[in-house]
Design a protein around this motif. Structure first.
Motif, mmCIF file in Angstrom:
data_model
loop_
_atom_site.group_PDB
_atom_site.id
_atom_site.type_symbol
_atom_site.label_atom_id
_atom_site.label_comp_id
_atom_site.label_asym_id
_atom_site.label_seq_id
_atom_site.Cartn_x
_atom_site.Cartn_y
_atom_site.Cartn_z
ATOM 1 N N GLU A 193 0.832 -1.214 0.000
ATOM 2 C CA GLU A 193 0.000 0.000 0.000
ATOM 3 C C GLU A 193 0.858 1.252 0.000
ATOM 4 O O GLU A 193 0.616 2.203 -0.753
ATOM 5 N N LYS A 194 1.879 1.272 0.833
ATOM 6 C CA LYS A 194 2.759 2.445 0.897
ATOM 7 C C LYS A 194 3.507 2.642 -0.421
ATOM 8 O O LYS A 194 3.647 3.759 -0.897
ATOM 9 N N ASN A 250 1.052 3.887 -3.085
ATOM 10 C CA ASN A 250 0.598 5.251 -2.827
ATOM 11 C C ASN A 250 1.683 6.296 -3.095
ATOM 12 O O ASN A 250 1.375 7.435 -3.442
#
Length: 137
Positions: A129-130, A133
């Motif tokens: 996710e990081k 993103n």
């Protein structure tokens, strides 16, 4: 955040050989410093991964030496993620001296390993996710 992170440090005397060149074995530590800083900048730490049951051992490392680094040189390690990880995560590196001369190019591949089973596992979702993103490929 860009897809690369730079860290800089001076070569310590203990890291050199009799010719005052950085001993080749020390470059593995420099690469580790670069990727740890890259992950930390992303908001991920080895400690957190291990606390969550995932370790990240190096499974391959390739280094091309262009020029030697010397005692007290200010080195800059540029670390970049090669691609979005799945079971393995791959980093490319460039190491420069203060004159901006390219000294080393390198690549490491690390595997996500489940600490309970000692078997490969997928990259943790919170890491993916990081990356998704913050990184533009």
């Amino acid at each position: 955040m860009a897809n690369f992170k730079e860290i800089s440090f001076h070569v310590r005397y203990a890291e050199t050989d009799q010719m005052k060149y950085v001993y080749y074995g020390n470059y593995a530590q420099y690469l580790e410093m670069g990727r740890v800083a890259w992950l930390r900048d992303l908001g991920v730490s080895y400690r957190t991964m291990e606390e969550n049951g995932v370790m990240l051992p190096v499974v391959s490392m390739h280094i091309d030496f262009k020029k030697p680094a010397l005692y007290d040189d200010l080195l800059t390690v540029q670390t970049s993620l090669k691609k979005v990880p799945f079971v393995k995560i791959e980093f490319d590196y460039k190491i420069y001296n203060e004159k901006k001369e390219l000294l080393v190019t390198a690549n490491t591949v690390l595997a996500f390993i489940d600490m309970k089973t000692n078997r490969p596992t997928a990259c943790p979702n919170y890491v993916l996710e990081k990356i998704n993103n913050l990184i533009q490929f």
